[in-house]
Design an enzyme around this catalytic site. Structure first.
Site, PDB file in Angstrom:
ATOM      1  N   ASP A   1     -14.031  -5.860  20.706  1.00 58.29           N
ATOM      2  CA  ASP A   1     -15.221  -5.013  20.920  1.00 58.29           C
ATOM      3  C   ASP A   1     -16.484  -5.850  21.040  1.00 58.29           C
ATOM      4  OD1 ASP A   1     -14.463  -1.986  20.538  1.00 58.29           O
ATOM      5  OD2 ASP A   1     -13.296  -3.119  19.074  1.00 58.29           O
TER       6      ASP A   1
ATOM      7  N   ASP B   1     -18.614 -11.536  18.927  1.00 61.97           N
ATOM      8  CA  ASP B   1     -19.994 -11.034  18.886  1.00 61.97           C
ATOM      9  C   ASP B   1     -20.441 -10.569  17.515  1.00 61.97           C
ATOM     10  OD1 ASP B   1     -18.260  -8.780  18.821  1.00 61.97           O
ATOM     11  OD2 ASP B   1     -19.979  -7.517  19.296  1.00 61.97           O
TER      12      ASP B   1
ATOM     13  N   ASP C   1     -12.311 -12.105  20.571  1.00 58.82           N
ATOM     14  CA  ASP C   1     -12.587 -10.866  19.866  1.00 58.82           C
ATOM     15  C   ASP C   1     -12.512  -9.739  20.909  1.00 58.82           C
ATOM     16  OD1 ASP C   1     -13.900  -9.078  17.921  1.00 58.82           O
ATOM     17  OD2 ASP C   1     -15.668  -9.329  19.188  1.00 58.82           O
TER      18      ASP C   1
HETATM   19  O1  LIG Z   1     -13.395  -7.351  15.802  1.00 61.57           O
HETATM   20  P1  LIG Z   1     -13.719  -6.396  16.909  1.00 61.57           P
HETATM   21  O2  LIG Z   1     -12.658  -6.312  17.961  1.00 61.57           O
HETATM   22  O3  LIG Z   1     -15.086  -6.664  17.495  1.00 61.57           O
HETATM   23  O4  LIG Z   1     -13.783  -4.969  16.199  1.00 61.57           O
HETATM   24  C1  LIG Z   1     -14.875  -4.642  15.341  1.00 61.57           C
HETATM   25  C2  LIG Z   1     -15.028  -3.135  15.286  1.00 61.57           C
HETATM   26  O5  LIG Z   1     -15.100  -2.729  16.658  1.00 61.57           O
HETATM   27  C3  LIG Z   1     -15.112  -1.321  16.921  1.00 61.57           C
HETATM   28  O6  LIG Z   1     -16.400  -0.811  16.602  1.00 61.57           O
HETATM   29  C4  LIG Z   1     -17.434  -1.320  17.399  1.00 61.57           C
HETATM   30  O7  LIG Z   1     -17.205  -0.955  18.784  1.00 61.57           O
HETATM   31  C5  LIG Z   1     -17.235   0.480  19.038  1.00 61.57           C
HETATM   32  C6  LIG Z   1     -16.872   0.702  20.494  1.00 61.57           C
HETATM   33  O8  LIG Z   1     -17.715   0.002  21.343  1.00 61.57           O
HETATM   34  C7  LIG Z   1     -18.623   1.028  18.677  1.00 61.57           C
HETATM   35  O9  LIG Z   1     -18.650   2.432  18.871  1.00 61.57           O
HETATM   36  C8  LIG Z   1     -18.902   0.705  17.187  1.00 61.57           C
HETATM   37  O10 LIG Z   1     -20.217   1.130  16.862  1.00 61.57           O
HETATM   38  C9  LIG Z   1     -18.777  -0.786  16.928  1.00 61.57           C
HETATM   39  O11 LIG Z   1     -18.910  -1.060  15.536  1.00 61.57           O
HETATM   40  C10 LIG Z   1     -14.010  -0.613  16.195  1.00 61.57           C
HETATM   41  O12 LIG Z   1     -14.130   0.766  16.422  1.00 61.57           O
HETATM   42  C11 LIG Z   1     -13.981  -0.971  14.722  1.00 61.57           C
HETATM   43  O13 LIG Z   1     -12.896  -0.363  14.110  1.00 61.57           O
HETATM   44  C12 LIG Z   1     -13.838  -2.484  14.624  1.00 61.57           C
HETATM   45  O14 LIG Z   1     -13.761  -2.868  13.271  1.00 61.57           O
END
Ligand SMILES: O=P(O)(O)OC[C@H]1O[C@H](O[C@H]2O[C@H](CO)[C@@H](O)[C@H](O)[C@H]2O)[C@H](O)[C@@H](O)[C@@H]1O
Length: 374
Positions: free
Chosen positions: A121, A312, A119
């Site tokens: 983020d 995560d 994954d």
């Molecule tokens: O599947 P992932 O790669 O974990 O993506 C899930 C979402 O991640 C991002 O948002 C998350 O991370 C951001 C940066 O650290 C944070 O600001 C936010 O609060 C988190 O939810 C991304 O921006 C989303 O579009 C993804 O869906």
């Protein structure tokens, strides 16, 4: 994790669980997130209800609705001042650190092809306030590059594929963006793919593109009056971030999203880390993407494959569950706090993920050297 006082920096794991319970109580939204089924093989999962009974957010506020849950989370830190409860220790017993269990993991993979799924983020990059600045470190990039030399490696993200590629910048990987709804293999083909065919591309939700564009525009319009709200177009899905919205306005964001979504029964809502995610109702998720990728690598019906998925988020649970159901490989949850999960092991944060990946690379290099001297 030691049995001492801890400061939980991001409480989203707890919040996600609470949201899932609270959403069903509140009736504000329907959610497709389901409680994982009882897992096989001696796996013990702490139920959401039991866990919530034991968790106190902001000094003991009981969570009744999902917006209360959002409010109940501190935007900064939450202190768990008491030593680990029995449940927390039990959670670590059942989801031990993948670093501590490295030898056992390697033993289990013996004679099998490890395939890595990562994954983005919160796994490869730390969670930050601005989603456009969630950069991965150079050392993480170098580690993932080395990893891909040793094992087939895929990035599986909720983000738009192009965006996640712009962060990772490694052409040799497979990428599954939009929660697995946009899958692309390395342009030059993969050295691991048995027929080395080029250009794997799979987009099971392409018919939803116009609808997603439309909804995204409406969400931008609706939320523009709420300071801090941010809408992110992730191609086949949309994220509405509330991390930077004042807690007292979280309900407003919820209402804005609800008012748009009610006109679109073919879209559904899921919850991430301080983000509401809108996506097509098709039966496709990160677990299905994992299976698709295994198949395109030529491991569809292989007993000798060992997939490892590290993530995560709630959306990563679909992949953890898929691995449990297949009885192959395992999932590693990145979390500092106990969370209802189908993962087998845990790591606390992206730096631990990097250490684990480095260990895997080192082990692989050593085993290649050993074979060469035989
Ligand atoms: O599947 P992932 O790669 O974990 O993506 C899930 C979402 O991640 C991002 O948002 C998350 O991370 C951001 C940066 O650290 C944070 O600001 C936010 O609060 C988190 O939810 C991304 O921006 C989303 O579009 C993804 O869906």
């Amino acid at each position: 994790m030691t049995n001492q006082n801890v400061v939980v920096q991001d409480t989203q794991a707890a919040i996600n669980m609470a949201i899932n319970v609270a959403v069903s109580n509140s009736g504000i939204f329907t959610t497709a997130t389901q409680k994982p089924p009882s897992a096989p093989g001696g796996y013990i999962s702490i139920s959401q209800k039991k866990f919530l009974k034991n968790i106190e957010i902001n000094g003991g506020t009981r969570i009744n609705t999902w917006v209360d849950t959002m409010r109940g989370s501190s935007p900064t830190h939450i202190k768990a001042s008491a030593p680990f409860s029995d449940d927390q220790s039990s959670w670590m017993n059942h989801h031990p650190s993948a670093l501590d269990m490295f030898e056992q993991i390697i033993e289990a993979s013996k004679g099998k092809q490890i395939v890595m799924f990562l994954d983005y983020d919160g796994t490869l990059s730390p969670i930050v306030a601005d989603p456009d600045r969630a950069y991965m470190s150079d050392s993480m990039r170098k580690t993932v590059k080395s990893l891909a030399r040793c094992f087939p490696t895929a990035i599986v993200s909720g983000r738009c594929r192009d965006k996640v590629y712009s962060f990772v910048r490694l052409a040799e990987l497979y990428y599954a963006g939009s929660h697995g709804m946009d899958i692309k293999g390395p342009a030059k083909g993969s050295k691991y793919k048995k027929d080395n065919a080029k250009g794997v591309l799979f987009q099971p939700a392409s018919e939803f593109l116009p609808m997603i564009d439309e909804v995204c525009k409406q969400l931008i319009e609706k939320t523009k009056s709420t300071p801090g709200a941010k809408v992110e177009h992730n191609k086949f899905c949309v994220s509405v971030h509330y991390r930077c919205v004042e807690e007292k306005k979280w309900n407003e964001v919820a209402q804005q999203v609800k008012s748009v979504l009610k006109e679109y029964p073919k879209l559904r809502l899921t919850h991430g880390r301080k983000v509401l995610e809108i996506r097509p109702t098709i039966k496709w998720d990160k677990g299905k993407a994992l299976e698709f990728l295994l198949e395109s690598l030529g491991f569809a019906n292989c007993a000798d494959v060992f997939p490892v998925y590290i993530g995560d988020d709630r959306t990563d649970e679909d992949a953890f569950k898929t691995l449990r159901e297949r009885g192959q490989g395992f999932g590693i949850l990145v979390s500092k706090i106990p969370k209802d999960t189908n993962a087998s092991y845990s790591l606390q944060e992206p730096t631990e993920v990097m250490n684990f990946l480095q260990k895997l690379v080192e082990w692989k290099r050593q085993s290649i050297r050993r074979q060469a001297t035989l």
